[in-house]
Design an enzyme around this catalytic site. Structure first.
Site, PDB file in Angstrom:
ATOM      1  CB  ILE A  58      -0.993  -0.021   1.182  1.00  0.00           C
ATOM      2  CG1 ILE A  58      -1.944   1.180   1.118  1.00  0.00           C
ATOM      3  CG2 ILE A  58      -0.315  -0.172   2.530  1.00  0.00           C
ATOM      4  CD1 ILE A  58      -3.157   1.066   2.036  1.00  0.00           C
ATOM      5  CD  GLU A  59       4.502   3.258  -4.228  1.00  0.00           C
ATOM      6  OE1 GLU A  59       5.322   4.071  -4.692  1.00  0.00           O
ATOM      7  OE2 GLU A  59       4.319   2.128  -4.707  1.00  0.00           O
ATOM      8  CB  VAL A  60       2.177   7.471  -1.700  1.00  0.00           C
ATOM      9  CG1 VAL A  60       2.185   8.971  -1.438  1.00  0.00           C
ATOM     10  CG2 VAL A  60       3.580   7.034  -2.087  1.00  0.00           C
TER      11      VAL A  60
END
Length: 265
Positions: A161-163
């Site tokens: 799960i990115e940014v």
């Protein structure tokens, strides 16, 4: 230091909510070996590193997830499945896949552990507004949550799960059975993920907000390169002025043997 047995998917899922795991993207045998010595829990690797026969000697105890390239370039489900089977045979513990849910289901049907991707997915960023945070509004946060639940239903065991805002990522991580890997999404997930080039200070361009630099190896490599150039210049100068090769660099020959050789020419 003794070798550590690699964890299984079952082992990792049993750790959910108990402690934060560490994850690094490593791209060389030296980095893989360093990750092994440092007991990094998970490593993301390029497929070509996985296929290097020396890889598992360097990192026998690391849970390795190849990917980052495959599943993002328009490959078909069958092509991705064939690649995944080869990578599993080459000791991959799971595979990264940012392709369709249909593809992830096909991989899961073959019992191949899949790590999906949500939030800012570089290969899908045109749909979420480019390279920027995702989940800052109620609507976009709900979109990320739906992506996570869809990945879970498709059979992924884990997802990067990115940014994504930390509070949003934490709420989502609490509501999924998947192992959630945070890259710039706060400490409420199950693992923290950075690239080795950022940790080591090798990135000469923009550093993302979530990166933390622990060393400045770029400066060290610059120093080594400067020393390399100076050494090469000194070598060239020694050749020009006749100081290389010197007597100690030459193979000796008996004087009588040399006379006999020369007289026979």
């Amino acid at each position: 230091m003794g070798k550590q047995l690699r964890p299984t998917v079952h082992d990792l899922l049993a750790m959910k909510g108990k402690r934060q795991l560490s994850m690094l993207r490593v791209v060389s045998l030296e980095e893989a070996e360093a990750a092994e010595a440092a007991r990094i829990d998970l490593i993301s690797i390029p497929p070509e590193l996985l296929f290097d026969p020396r890889f598992r000697d360097a990192a026998p105890g690391r849970f390795a997830i190849p990917g980052g390239e495959y599943g993002q370039s328009g490959a078909t489900t069958d092509e991705i499945l064939r690649s995944a089977v080869k990578m599993r045979a080459a000791s991959a513990d799971a595979v990264y896949c940012a392709a369709s849910l249909h593809t992830i289901r096909r991989l899961r049907d073959e019992y191949i552990p899949v790590c999906g991707h949500t939030g800012l997915v570089p290969s899908h960023s045109t749909w979420t507004g480019g390279f920027r945070a995702v989940g800052k509004t109620a609507q976009s946060a709900a979109f990320v949550y739906k992506q996570v639940k869809d990945l879970e239903a498709a059979g992924a065991f884990s997802a990067e799960i990115e940014v994504v805002p930390a509070e949003v990522a934490a709420a989502i991580s609490e509501r999924t059975s998947m192992l959630m890997i945070s890259m710039g999404a706060g400490s409420g997930c199950d693992a923290q993920y950075l690239f080795s080039e950022d940790v080591l200070g090798l990135n000469r361009g923009h550093y993302p907000r979530h990166a933390k630099v622990y060393r400045n190896l770029a400066a060290e490599y610059d120093r080594i390169q400067a020393e390399r150039i100076v050494a090469f210049r000194e070598y060239s100068a020694d050749i020009a002025n006749g100081s290389y090769p010197a007597e100690q660099h030459r193979v000796p020959v008996d004087a009588e043997e040399l006379v006999e050789f020369l007289s026979g020419l």
